[in-house]
Design an enzyme around this catalytic site. Structure first.
Site, PDB file in Angstrom:
ATOM      1  N   GLU A 118      -8.043   0.074   0.103  1.00  0.00           N
ATOM      2  CA  GLU A 118      -7.307   1.208   0.673  1.00  0.00           C
ATOM      3  C   GLU A 118      -7.747   2.756   0.859  1.00  0.00           C
ATOM      4  O   GLU A 118      -8.240   3.179  -0.223  1.00  0.00           O
ATOM      5  CB  GLU A 118      -5.838   1.187   0.078  1.00  0.00           C
ATOM      6  CG  GLU A 118      -5.132   2.211   0.699  1.00  0.00           C
ATOM      7  CD  GLU A 118      -4.498   2.488   2.079  1.00  0.00           C
ATOM      8  OE1 GLU A 118      -4.038   1.648   2.618  1.00  0.00           O
ATOM      9  OE2 GLU A 118      -4.770   3.397   2.585  1.00  0.00           O
ATOM     10  N   ASP A 167      -5.016  -5.222   7.338  1.00  0.00           N
ATOM     11  CA  ASP A 167      -3.603  -4.632   7.618  1.00  0.00           C
ATOM     12  C   ASP A 167      -3.774  -3.178   7.689  1.00  0.00           C
ATOM     13  O   ASP A 167      -3.759  -2.189   6.871  1.00  0.00           O
ATOM     14  CB  ASP A 167      -2.834  -5.065   6.052  1.00  0.00           C
ATOM     15  CG  ASP A 167      -1.409  -4.242   6.436  1.00  0.00           C
ATOM     16  OD1 ASP A 167      -0.932  -4.174   7.248  1.00  0.00           O
ATOM     17  OD2 ASP A 167      -0.757  -3.979   5.263  1.00  0.00           O
TER      18      ASP A 167
END
Ligand code: SAM
Length: 284
Positions: A118, A167
């Site tokens: 991330e 995602d």
């Protein structure tokens, strides 16, 4: 604080968040409270308490996930590919800062190692603390956090993962690169010889061009490609698409989800989600 943010406004004393993604469509949510608000190096990170959707993660004024419907998206992007790969042990998540995808993957005992890459550490910290309905306050030793750009991380990997889940947020800002063909190519190389990838490919109604582009790029690179859909009320239009690229396996085994604790996904959903409406088939 609201005065500095074009997407927050006051009307008759009430606070409103207005998503301003389109020229002809604006979606507004009445907000009870601002729970968290900080600018990271990448984006404006807020947790808002809304009236209809409970707590929401909002990045640069765009709702990413909520306590009320976050599970639909997170279960669909996780359990559907998990039902296709026969034995995924090593998984890479790119993005996924709300931790909802990692939480779903941890429901599988066979998964041994999850790298979660991330770009924005603040999103992860904030969601673990302030968005427990989505993150489940994730603390599983199989999850290894890497705070880096997913494109850079994936580019160095070869033949390593059984499953890669992208995602990402919308294709603007830091997530734009996560929709590029070179990135899909590096995912193909990072996957083992029977690996599979999945990404969210946006709204069939409002982003048909992005959806088609993702599907076309993935179909050109992967031996098999398949699209499926779900309804996520806080995404524009509600109707959302996901695209799978696979080197070998493409048939789901719905019984793999039957013993999992889920709120949206079940065997029937895994069976039916690949049935596409006629207009999507025509777009593709
Ligand atoms: N489910 C959500 C949706 O469809 O809108 C997305 C959830 S998740 C919060 C998206 C995450 O992708 C964000 O936390 C963002 O920081 C991260 N992200 C964006 N660009 C990235 C990049 N290049 N590498 C890694 N993570 C990235």
């Amino acid at each position: 604080m609201e005065r500095n943010k074009p997407y927050l406004s006051r009307k008759n004393g009430d606070l409103w968040l207005t998503e301003d993604e389109y020229d002809n469509l604006k979606v507004s949510y009445r907000i009870k409270d601002v729970i968290f608000d900080q600018q990271s190096s990448f984006q404006d990170v807020m947790i808002l308490e809304s009236y209809h959707f409970g707590r929401m993660l909002v990045l640069d004024g765009i709702v990413q996930t909520t306590s009320v419907d976050g599970h639909i998206y997170n279960e669909m992007i996780s359990h559907v590919p998990m039902s296709i790969h026969p034995d995924p042990k090593k998984v890479l998540i790119i993005g996924g800062g709300d931790c909802g995808v990692a939480k779903e993957l941890c429901k599988y005992d066979g998964v041994e190692h999850i790298d979660m890459v991330e770009i924005d550490e603040l999103v992860v910290k904030t969601c673990i603390e302030h968005l427990p309905d989505v993150s489940g306050r994730l603390a599983d030793p199989r999850v290894h956090f890497v705070f880096d750009d997913g494109v850079i991380f994936a580019a160095g990997k070869k033949n390593e993962y059984d499953l890669i889940i992208v995602d990402s947020s919308d294709p603007i800002g830091p997530a734009k690169v996560l929709f590029e063909k070179d990135f899909y190519q590096s995912l193909h190389e990072a996957l083992k010889e029977d690996g599979i990838m999945v990404c969210q490919s946006q709204s069939p109604i409002f982003h048909a061009d992005v959806m088609k582009q993702s599907y076309t790029r993935i179909s050109e690179l992967f031996e098999e490609a398949k699209m499926y859909t779900a309804v996520v009320p806080t995404y524009p239009g509600g109707f959302w698409s996901f695209t799978i690229g696979s080197k070998q396996h493409i048939q789901p085994n719905p019984s793999k989800v039957s013993d999992k604790e889920t709120k949206y996904v079940n065997e029937q959903i895994v069976n039916s989600c690949f049935s596409l409406p006629q207009f999507i088939t025509e777009i593709l």
